[in-house]
Design an enzyme around this catalytic site. Structure first.
Site, PDB file in Angstrom:
ATOM      1  CD  GLU A   8       4.998   1.615   2.876  1.00 18.29           C
ATOM      2  OE1 GLU A   8       4.205   0.695   3.153  1.00 18.29           O
ATOM      3  OE2 GLU A   8       5.216   2.014   1.717  1.00 18.29           O
ATOM      4  CG  ASP A  81       2.203   2.374   0.470  1.00 21.56           C
ATOM      5  OD1 ASP A  81       1.578   1.465   1.057  1.00 21.56           O
ATOM      6  OD2 ASP A  81       2.237   3.559   0.857  1.00 21.56           O
ATOM      7  CG  ASP A  83       3.931   4.601  -3.812  1.00 22.19           C
ATOM      8  OD1 ASP A  83       4.858   3.985  -3.228  1.00 22.19           O
ATOM      9  OD2 ASP A  83       3.250   5.465  -3.244  1.00 22.19           O
ATOM     10  CD  GLU A  85       9.332   8.594  -2.489  1.00 23.02           C
ATOM     11  OE1 GLU A  85      10.143   8.271  -1.598  1.00 23.02           O
ATOM     12  OE2 GLU A  85       9.623   9.359  -3.420  1.00 23.02           O
ATOM     13  CE1 TYR A 308      -1.620   5.849   5.425  1.00 24.84           C
ATOM     14  CE2 TYR A 308      -1.214   6.407   3.131  1.00 24.84           C
ATOM     15  CZ  TYR A 308      -0.787   6.345   4.446  1.00 24.84           C
ATOM     16  OH  TYR A 308       0.457   6.765   4.756  1.00 24.84           O
ATOM     17  NE  ARG A 310       0.789  10.007   5.176  1.00 28.56           N
ATOM     18  CZ  ARG A 310       0.831  10.016   6.516  1.00 28.56           C
ATOM     19  NH1 ARG A 310       0.438  11.085   7.183  1.00 28.56           N
ATOM     20  NH2 ARG A 310       1.252   8.979   7.181  1.00 28.56           N
ATOM     21  CG  HIS A 355      -2.641   4.206  -0.341  1.00 28.59           C
ATOM     22  ND1 HIS A 355      -2.309   3.259   0.585  1.00 28.59           N
ATOM     23  CD2 HIS A 355      -1.540   4.965  -0.519  1.00 28.59           C
ATOM     24  CE1 HIS A 355      -1.061   3.439   0.958  1.00 28.59           C
ATOM     25  NE2 HIS A 355      -0.562   4.466   0.301  1.00 28.59           N
TER      26      HIS A 355
END
Length: 654
Positions: A8, A81, A83, A85, A308, A310, A355
DNA sequence: CAGTGAGCGAGCTTCCGCTTGACTT
């Protein structure tokens, strides 16, 4: 080029590139690459909610570049990532870039009939270390369509709610407004808190504190205790008269130590930061807004100083824990190092944990050393220091406190009444993690901070049966306090508890409800505006299940018919019943015979007062801006209006 | 200090969550 890897973010791509070497080309997608169109709802409700995806304008260039790179790649590695999304981004990339080779069974570029083959792999890793990456690339998998579908359902649902409800608000309240699964719950929380505060009636109560000293004089022999019981029963003092009565009795009482209880207490450190707790703590301790915190954290992240920013995960890499432990042992002291490392588990059920927790990348880099780095402001350093200390503290020994509670009996002269007074105090026996991460900053009543540090007195050594002399009696008046208005920290905390919003959106949620003028920030607290109240009331009245905090997908079926409430009032013009309708200024009374009869009345609250001009009833109403005022019921015939309640009791009483 | 509701129409607004730079002041 044999291998194209897509992640990303550019920062992640640079790190990954270093580890993978020149046989791989690592590129960033810059977040999502496809989305529903902005200009139209983009969901075909008739065709089992089929979404229509487009490439947003600002992503077109990036997608073209990625497509170009894919031409010469043999293998495409989707390393987004781990997850929901991230999985969806991987799937969209596969659809966009993978399909390039399938157009009409020919290579679109060369138009040759030879169908090019490209391996497409999905790889996931939870930390960017050479070992984790090596493992991931050794064991690639397919895209998990269940996760992709979950993301699509989430996206479609949010779109339907947002794009169906917002136009209703344009029509009913004001053009340009918005509603959504997340922002409307945030608004509702603030509006409901405001109503709670308005309805709250402070209640008086009193406390009586006594200052005592040991009859046998030593040093440090004074302490204070609070009145808690009367003849063994809990005592609540309601007013000055009661307080004075107790004070009078206590003035002539005999005091003696009745009971001493000692307890050892342990205080454990808070877990490392997630986005939400970082925003909360930075707001409470450093006075930074969520937006500012995220901007600073992004800079620190891009400088390679923190992990990270977020995230909703509390995980710490084994490496980081080892580094923290060795730092503690060498620089703080062996006593501050627990025998085993502390592990933290996420409580939230909605956490995705793609993360690590937010921590310094390099444990041995202290905030002191950071100050010498160029391009970093004071706030950068302050935020880094907070992250650093929180990380270190979370791996340190617990603090040990000695907590003492002393019950004092006060026997009145007549010996008829026995009061119990209580003194508590605690002494830190071993400070542990408190050495590093002390609590400072403002704490508001009704809001828990992560550690509750009360400035407690140090009690002198006392033993049961000891006699005491009275030095001072202090009766004090208090009032109960309602819940405080939300600030950024407490609202984010509440939203996270409700499972609403994500680390990447907490700060933007706050901006949205401010930008729409639904709420205002005054002295760092959120106040609802009349517009916000009107919107919240409209939504709750018409879609109660949609903005229920327990909202689930099964409950989504929305009634789009605007709700009206029946009343037993009658229209003075035509005799038909009046109903409560919703308009630009909130609820009002209207004739059910509309459009034939256009009679309306304000929906007002009757007040115990009469009009000084015409003797009619006084009602409480609201101005266009939402300020309440007192007006005559006979308006517009009688023009009386006042900000304050008119004097003069109801007819017949005087 | 005291409005509001329905529908028609021409075309604008709007959601949440992932991620930065490209705009202008």
């Amino acid at each position: 080029m044999q291998n194209l890897v897509i992640v990303e973010s550019p920062t992640k791509s640079k790190t990954l590139q270093k580890f993978l070497g020149s046989n791989y080309r690592v590129e960033a997608s810059m977040g999502h690459v496809r989305d529903l169109p902005k200009s139209d709802i983009g969901v075909d409700v008739e065709k089992s909610f089929e979404p229509k995806y487009i490439i947003p304008k600002d992503k077109q260039k990036r997608v073209n570049e990625l497509k170009k790179l894919a031409v010469s790649a043999k293998t495409l590695w989707l390393a987004t990532d781990p997850d929901r999304e991230g999985e969806a981004i991987a799937w969209h990339l596969k659809e966009l870039i993978g399909s390039r080779f399938m157009v009409h069974g020919k290579d679109k570029k060369t138009m040759s009939n030879e169908l090019r083959t490209m391996n497409i792999h999905r790889v996931i890793f939870h930390e960017i270390t050479p070992e984790a990456i090596k493992e991931a690339f050794k064991d690639p998998r397919d895209i998990d369509l269940r996760l992709v579908d979950a993301q699509q359902a989430r996206r479609i649902l949010d779109r339907l709610v947002g794009y169906k409800l917002s136009p209703l608000l344009w029509k009913k309240v004001k053009s340009g407004l918005s509603a959504g699964r997340v922002q409307s719950v945030a608004l509702r929380l603030i509006v409901e808190r405001e109503k709670e505060i308005t309805a709250f009636k402070p209640e008086e109560y009193w406390s009586v504190t006594v200052e005592l000293e040991l009859r046998i004089k030593n040093e440090n022999e004074k302490f204070s205790a609070t009145l808690v019981e009367l003849n063994g029963k809990k005592l609540a003092i309601k007013n000055k008269e009661e307080a004075d009565g107790h004070v009078k009795a206590l003035e002539k009482a005999d005091y003696r130590v009745e009971k001493v209880t000692q307890k050892e207490m342990r205080k454990y450190p808070a877990p490392p930061f997630t986005t939400s707790t970082l925003q909360q703590t930075a707001a409470n301790r450093l006075g930074l807004s969520a937006k500012k915190t995220m901007m600073l954290a992004q800079h620190l992240y891009e400088h390679g100083l923190i992990t990270y920013m977020r995230t909703d995960s509390l995980n710490l890499s084994a490496q980081a824990i080892t580094a923290a432990r060795s730092y503690i042992e060498q620089n703080i002291g062996k006593a501050y190092l627990p025998t085993t490392a502390r592990a933290y588990k996420t409580k939230s059920k909605v956490a995705q944990e793609a993360h690590e927790a937010i921590r310094p990348s390099n444990i041995s880099l202290t905030a002191e050393k950071l100050k010498t780095l160029e391009g970093l402001s004071r706030d950068h350093v302050r935020l880094y220091e907070l992250v650093w200390k929180r990380m270190m503290a979370c791996q340190m020994s617990e603090a040990v406190l000695d907590h003492t509670s002393v019950d004092v009996e006060a026997l009145t002269a007549s010996k008829a009444v026995s009061y119990t007074l209580r003194a508590t105090g605690s002494v830190i026996k071993f400070e542990g993690w408190l050495k590093l991460y002390k609590v400072s900053g403002i704490k508001y009543k009704g809001e828990e901070s992560e550690e509750d540090e009360k400035g407690e007195q140090a009690l002198p050594k006392v033993s049961e049966g000891q006699l005491l002399d009275l030095l001072k009696l202090l009766p004090e008046q208090h009032f109960t306090e309602g819940s405080p208005r939300y600030n950024e920290a407490s609202l984010i905390k509440k939203l996270e508890e409700l499972g609403i919003g994500r680390p990447s959106t907490y700060a933007t949620i706050l901006s949205t409800i401010l930008d729409r003028f639904y709420v205002e920030k005054k002295e760092k607290r959120f106040f609802s505006t009349p517009l916000g109240v009107a919107v919240a009331e409209f939504l709750v009245a018409n879609f109660p299940d949609l903005f229920d905090y327990e909202f689930t997908v099964e409950k989504k079926a929305a009634r789009v018919k605007i709700a009206t409430e029946e009343t037993d009032k009658i229209c003075p013009d035509c005799g038909k019943p009046l109903i409560i309708r919703f308009g630009k200024f909130g609820k009002f009374l209207a004739c059910s015979g509309f459009p034939d009869c256009k009679h309306t009345e304000g929906l007002e609250e009757k007040v115990d007062a009469i009009c000084p001009d015409c003797g009619g009833d006084i009602v409480m109403r609201k101005t266009r801006k939402g300020r309440p005022f007192y007006g005559c019921k006979n308006w517009p015939t009688c023009k009386f209006a006042s900000w304050t309640k008119p004097k003069g009791a109801k007819a017949g009483v005087s």
